[in-house]
Scaffold this active site. Structure first.
Site, PDB file in Angstrom:
ATOM      1  N   LYS A  81      35.400  42.377  36.652  1.00 18.66           N
ATOM      2  CA  LYS A  81      34.009  42.331  37.106  1.00 18.66           C
ATOM      3  C   LYS A  81      33.574  43.679  37.691  1.00 18.66           C
ATOM      4  CE  LYS A  81      32.981  39.451  40.668  1.00 18.66           C
ATOM      5  NZ  LYS A  81      32.341  40.098  41.811  1.00 18.66           N
ATOM      6  N   SER A  82      34.405  44.268  38.542  1.00 12.76           N
ATOM      7  CA  SER A  82      34.029  45.534  39.186  1.00 12.76           C
ATOM      8  C   SER A  82      33.833  46.638  38.148  1.00 12.76           C
ATOM      9  CB  SER A  82      35.136  45.978  40.150  1.00 12.76           C
ATOM     10  OG  SER A  82      35.210  45.098  41.230  1.00 12.76           O
TER      11      SER A  82
ATOM     12  N   ARG B 222      30.221  48.706  36.906  1.00  7.09           N
ATOM     13  CA  ARG B 222      30.151  50.171  36.931  1.00  7.09           C
ATOM     14  C   ARG B 222      29.921  50.746  35.535  1.00  7.09           C
ATOM     15  NH1 ARG B 222      32.815  48.241  41.206  1.00  7.09           N
ATOM     16  NH2 ARG B 222      33.077  49.503  43.088  1.00  7.09           N
TER      17      ARG B 222
ATOM     18  N   ARG C  39      23.926  38.137  53.257  1.00 11.28           N
ATOM     19  CA  ARG C  39      25.061  39.056  53.435  1.00 11.28           C
ATOM     20  C   ARG C  39      24.609  40.396  54.023  1.00 11.28           C
ATOM     21  NH1 ARG C  39      28.532  38.650  47.986  1.00 11.28           N
ATOM     22  NH2 ARG C  39      29.820  40.162  49.105  1.00 11.28           N
TER      23      ARG C  39
ATOM     24  N   ASP D 268      39.632  39.922  47.377  1.00  6.25           N
ATOM     25  CA  ASP D 268      38.968  38.774  46.737  1.00  6.25           C
ATOM     26  C   ASP D 268      39.937  37.636  46.409  1.00  6.25           C
ATOM     27  OD1 ASP D 268      36.615  40.147  46.871  1.00  6.25           O
ATOM     28  OD2 ASP D 268      36.624  40.788  44.781  1.00  6.25           O
TER      29      ASP D 268
ATOM     30  N   LYS E 120      31.693  37.437  52.563  1.00  4.51           N
ATOM     31  CA  LYS E 120      31.641  37.376  51.093  1.00  4.51           C
ATOM     32  C   LYS E 120      30.585  36.347  50.681  1.00  4.51           C
ATOM     33  CE  LYS E 120      34.777  40.506  50.625  1.00  4.51           C
ATOM     34  NZ  LYS E 120      34.419  41.818  50.070  1.00  4.51           N
TER      35      LYS E 120
END
Ligand SMILES: O=C(O)C1=C[C@@H](OP(=O)(O)O)[C@@H](O)[C@H](O)C1
Ligand SMILES: C=C(OP(=O)(O)O)C(=O)O
Length: 660
Positions: free
Chosen positions: A28-29, A33, A128, A320, A347
């Site tokens: 996902k990260s 990006r 958040r 995570d 989170k």
């Protein structure tokens, strides 16, 4: 983004062997990006293995709204970069949905644009903390309007970003990345130093795109105004998603599983190290580097895990994975202790509270610490736990249920699983698990005379759901015992009779016609003699067992209102809403007196009161299924309430817990 249904009940069960190879979707990260940097590059960026999850699709849609052409080519995405200064003003708000990464990274980008824009998010994201990016970006000259440092975030057109030397108080890749992205637009060198190393995908990818960037321990420096060049990016499998299958394989009694092509970047591999320290047989095969990222196939074999003190140094690289690590701890031998992880409270949910509350509900010996938790492994109980719309908590609880098929675990609040792992249910089914979406049940328990029967019938009618009057089942058995002259002390004979009971319910307005051996028996079931006999046969364990499946079979779509004495504690332990009605004994005696008087029966209130008190004592102290509220029941005292008032309270609870 449209509000999703927060109830969303799911359960997983699994009894088979666990083996084979497993393809986990893209990281996902890295996916977030890849579209952001591809958009800012000159030329084409081809992304293979892009994670098509709601979070990453939110970023992709936002880049499109900013004028970037992104198309699908088979499984690949092709981004035609517009260069650092080629983004266009968006027509409307930019919706990040549930994605903290999208909001924080894009804040760095939008703060530096010459047009205004607004980032919005869903309810979770809007709560958040965004101060952590607003502070450094403001130091760089950004103008960001927000209410108490939370979304929506409104960005005014930027004049010129200033390079800064920022010391971040927290180890956060989102903060670091926001500052580095804004730093691309500054003249000079922008530096971020963090207290601990957070994931470094932004640094790796920026270098891959040709940016002049230096890493010196915890310090990262980027030179502004680079020319980024389009790249081919291969997104490896997400170690955060793989973590669920690591815990599944390790805690399963007969597993040998290979997870292919998993990202094992040293800033992300904390979960592997922690599980190995817990005694997990987890090995890395065929390690290699792809597009600057370390990857390997991860082999998992059944293991007996043991509790450990989790080293604080490993927290950022496993940030995570704690929801699923909490499950590993709950299934391990001994105690696991986590401290220094206060970040988990910020989170998609407060992951410490959500996980510990859920585990406690499943009977696990555990407690919250201000910055972590203490969990002692042991058996799980049946129950319904709430994932609170946090994808990782929901998937973690589902796997706990799958690993303990002997108990009935239902998870609500699973509606955000698609934010990171849309293939989750397909994958677990491929591995042989049974995925079900249980029909919702509202249980209404309590002693006689609290208005249970009327309330339940009215509630079922109002919801358009089925009604189970479990008391009628026990009374029918009692009637059978009386009619056929069975011996109430012969337990085996009673259990046989219970199994063979020819009983059916037919809807009749708000009530049900109850047929025993084909005859309507509603009135006979209400007699005092039948009630007395029911209270003699009901405590017998073999009888209760024989009638259990029969009661469970009432759980049919669209829903069930189950009225009784052990509906929430025994029969429907995983019901999403449990109500326990009480009333003081005097009030119940008065109500019963009125009912009997209407029928022409003359009894003294005093005698009724004595009977009620005796029955209460018997019911609440009996060994099998005593009459007590379930741990998660909502207790309503009906002594001073009308039926309509009780119903209004329950409908309100239904609104909150079942039909939101
Ligand atoms: O940069 C990223 O891609 C992420 C960084 C982490 O957040 P923090 O930076 O808030 O620790 C992580 O929890 C999140 O899932 C993804
Ligand atoms: C914290 C997470 O994501 P984000 O911050 O992007 O919402 C996560 O995926 O666990």
């Amino acid at each position: 983004m449209a509000e999703k249904h927060p109830l969303d009940l799911h359960s997983l069960t699994f009894t088979g062997q666990l083996s084979g190879r497993c393809k986990i979707p893209g990281d996902k990260s890295i996916s977030h990006r890849s579209v952001i940097l591809g958009s800012l590059a000159e030329g084409e960026t081809r992304i293979s293995g892009f994670l098509r999850s709601e979070d990453c699709l939110a970023t992709l849609n936002i880049m499109r709204q900013l004028g970037v052409n992104i198309v699908e080519d088979g499984d690949d995405l092709v981004v035609t970069g517009v260069g650092l200064h080629g983004l266009q003003p968006p027509a409307g708000h930019l919706d990040c949905g549930n994605a903290g990464t999208a909001m924080r990274l894009l804040s760095g980008l939008l703060a530096a644009q010459r047009f205004s824009s607004t980032l919005v998010g869903d309810e979770s994201l809007s709560g958040r903390p965004m101060g952590r990016v607003i502070t450094p970006l403001t130091q760089m000259g950004a103008q960001i309007k927000s209410d108490e440092h939370t979304a929506p975030l409104e960005f005014s057109p930027s004049i010129q970003m200033k390079a800064i030397d920022y010391h971040s108080p927290i180890a956060s890749a989102q903060v670091k990345s926001a500052v580095l992205l804004a730093g691309l637009y500054a003249d000079g060198v922008t530096t971020v130093t963090e207290p601990n190393k957070s994931r470094d995908h932004t640094e790796t990818m920026l270098k891959g795109f040709g940016c002049n960037l230096q890493v010196d321990g915890l310090k990262v420096s980027v030179h502004g105004q680079p020319h980024l060049r389009g790249q081919a990016i291969k997104v490896p499998a997400d170690v955060s998603s793989a973590a669920f299958f690591m815990v599944l394989g390790l805690c399963h009694p007969d597993a040998d599983l290979l997870l292919e092509n998993v990202n094992i970047n040293p800033t992300r591999d904390g979960v592997i190290k922690i599980l190995q320290a817990m005694g997990g047989r987890l090995s890395l095969e065929n390690p290699r580097t792809e597009a600057g990222e370390a990857v390997a196939d991860v082999r998992i074999q059944s293991s007996q895990l043991r509790g450990i003190d989790i080293p604080e140094a490993l927290i950022p690289s496993a940030i995570d994975e704690f929801p699923v690590l909490f499950i590993a701890a709950a299934l391990a031998n001994g105690t696991t202790r986590l401290t220094g992880a206060e970040e988990l409270r910020h989170k998609e949910s407060d992951r410490i509270t959500v996980m510990i509350k859920g585990l406690q509900l499943l009977g696990v010996d555990c407690k919250e610490l201000p910055d972590g938790a203490e969990i002692t492994g042991g058996p799980l109980h049946s129950g319904m736990v709430d994932g609170h719309g946090d994808h990782r908590c929901a998937m973690s609880f589902l796997l706990a249920g799958a690993l303990r098929p002997e108990v009935d675990t239902v998870v609500r609040g699973c509606h955000n699983i698609d934010t990171s792992f849309p293939e989750f249910f397909t994958l677990v089914e491929q591995l042989g698990m049974r995925h079900q979406q249980p029909v919702p049940v509202v249980t209404i328990d309590g002693p006689s005379g609290v208005g249970k029967g009327t309330t339940s019938a009215l509630l079922a009618a109002r919801l358009g759901w089925h009604l189970l009057d479990s008391g009628a089942i026990y009374r029918s058995l009692a009637l059978k015992v009386m009619n056929d002259d069975l011996d109430p002390a012969n337990e085996a004979q009673l259990a046989e009779a219970a199994k063979a009971l020819r009983l059916s319910f037919q809807a009749d307005g708000q009530h049900a016609r109850i047929l025993l051996d084909g005859q309507q028996v509603n009135d006979q079931l209400r007699s005092e003699a039948c009630g007395d006999m029911a209270s003699q046969v009901a405590p017998i364990a073999a009888v209760r067992q024989a009638l259990l499946q029969r009661q469970k079979a009432f759980q049919q779509p669209p829903g069930l209102v189950a009225d009784g004495r052990d509906m929430g504690t025994v029969v429907f332990k995983s019901a999403p809403l449990k109500v326990f009605l009480t009333a003081n004994a005097e009030e119940r005696a008065k109500r019963r007196h009125k009912q009997l008087k209407e029928k022409g029966v003359d009894v003294k209130i005093r005698d009724l009161l004595r009977d009620i008190e005796a029955r209460d004592h018997r019911d609440s102290t009996r060994k099998v299924a005593p009459l007590v509220p379930a741990m998660d029941a909502h207790v309503i005292d009906t002594s001073d309430l009308s039926i309509e008032e009780v119903l209004a309270q329950i409908m309100n609870l239904v609104g909150q817990h079942v039909k939101v």
